[in-house]
Design a protein around this motif. Structure first.
Motif, PDB file in Angstrom:
ATOM      1  N   THR A   1       0.812  -1.213   0.000  1.00  0.00           N
ATOM      2  CA  THR A   1       0.000   0.000   0.000  1.00  0.00           C
ATOM      3  C   THR A   1       0.850   1.270   0.000  1.00  0.00           C
TER       4      THR A   1
ATOM      5  N   ILE B   1      -0.933  -6.948   3.977  1.00  0.00           N
ATOM      6  CA  ILE B   1      -1.429  -5.666   4.463  1.00  0.00           C
ATOM      7  C   ILE B   1      -1.643  -5.735   5.967  1.00  0.00           C
TER       8      ILE B   1
ATOM      9  N   ARG C   1      -6.349   0.916   2.529  1.00  0.00           N
ATOM     10  CA  ARG C   1      -6.121   0.243   1.253  1.00  0.00           C
ATOM     11  C   ARG C   1      -6.455   1.146   0.071  1.00  0.00           C
TER      12      ARG C   1
ATOM     13  N   ALA D   1      -5.766  -9.746  -1.097  1.00  0.00           N
ATOM     14  CA  ALA D   1      -5.295  -9.108   0.131  1.00  0.00           C
ATOM     15  C   ALA D   1      -5.128 -10.143   1.232  1.00  0.00           C
TER      16      ALA D   1
END
Length: 324
Positions: free
Chosen positions: A8, A30, A36, A46
């Motif tokens: 990100t 993440i 996001r 993800a």
């Protein structure tokens, strides 16, 4: 499928875009609760996790062919910083341990030009060693230490290569990096204070291309500098003014005054929970030798960075369109 840590971030989200454009499948590691926005709408798998959590690292590597490890913490604040070292060094050790145990085919580690020993004169290239005792900042030392861990893993058989970008600028800077904020303020005609100084800046899209080429063509255990062009802060501001056609107030701060103020600004910004423009570290960088060569990356990776005028122009366009 490729695993991208730090997906990100500025370089991370552009790398994801580049991989998807090439038809690659991407899994993004993440942090829980992390925004996001930068990868919203992209066809990415993800995976919530943390490089400091070894179990989540192992889980994120299931069924992948390679890793782009970009997750890390950047800091220009003075003094030691245990958290910076923990994420940048211990997190990288976790990535390496899992990659070795799971026989991952390729790992590309995004280090930093600041991990390399400062050289006052001459050309900075891959022959200059990494410096774990760098006196200029905890970030520099942590990146050097983590890089040496990657190179040690390569010596024991891991197909790992290292890339060292210089100062990254360019579009898709959703979080607003320090230089991104400078360009943003100039693009929106806010008053600008600057000091005499220059550095080597590189387009984020060229860095992403360089990382992909390092995965495809990089040699195990080798480092590649991904640099761009040396420009002054004044040139950068004037270029933004030329592109937008908007005049804005600019004032050059005497360097000695900025150095004196930088003694006190970190304390203020710690309380304000913000990143200052002038710290002893940032001023040192702008006065340091930035004669940096990407000849090796050009020779072995086909790396060819665009002009910074194009990069600044595209950045300004992205900033102004995003504000609409």
């Amino acid at each position: 499928m490729w695993l991208v840590t730090g997906a990100t971030g500025h370089v991370g989200n552009v790398l994801v875009r580049k991989l998807l454009e090439r038809g690659e499948q991407v899994r993004a590691l993440i942090l829980p609760g992390e925004s996001r926005e930068s990868i919203h709408g992209l066809n990415v798998e993800a995976a919530e996790g943390d490089v400091l959590n070894l179990d989540s690292v192992f889980e994120s590597m299931q069924g992948i062919k390679g890793i782009f490890h970009l997750a890390g913490v950047i800091s220009i604040m003075p003094g030691p910083n245990a958290f910076v070292r923990k994420v940048n060094v211990d997190g990288t050790k976790n990535i390496l341990r899992a990659a070795q145990e799971m026989n991952i085919r390729k790992l590309v580690y995004t280090s930093s030009i600041h991990a390399i020993q400062r050289v006052e004169d001459g050309v900075i290239d891959e022959s200059v060693p990494y410096d774990m005792k760098n006196p200029y900042g905890a970030y520099d030392r942590s990146k050097a230490e983590a890089t040496l861990e990657v190179l040690n893993a390569a010596q024991t058989g891991l197909e790992a290569v290292v890339a060292c970008p210089t100062g990254v600028i360019g579009p898709y800077d959703f979080r607003g990096s320090m230089m991104g904020a400078v360009i943003h303020d100039a693009a929106t005609a806010k008053p600008a204070l600057y000091v005499d100084g220059a550095y080597d800046f590189v387009d984020v899209r060229d860095v992403a291309d360089g990382l992909i080429s390092a995965a495809e063509n990089g040699k195990r255990g080798e480092s590649y500098i991904l640099s761009g062009q040396k420009i002054s802060i004044r040139y950068l501001l004037e270029t933004v003014r030329e592109i937008t056609g908007k005049h804005f107030f600019q004032m050059k701060i005497p360097f000695d005054l900025a150095r004196f103020a930088a003694i006190f600004t970190p304390m203020y910004y710690r309380f304000a929970n913000a990143t200052p423009r002038f710290t002893p570290y940032s001023l040192e960088v702008l006065q340091s030798n930035s004669n940096i060569s990407h000849a090796k990356a050009t020779r072995e990776l086909g790396y060819s960075p665009r002009t910074l005028y194009e990069s600044i122009k595209d950045t300004v366009k992205w900033i102004l369109e995003k504000k609409k």
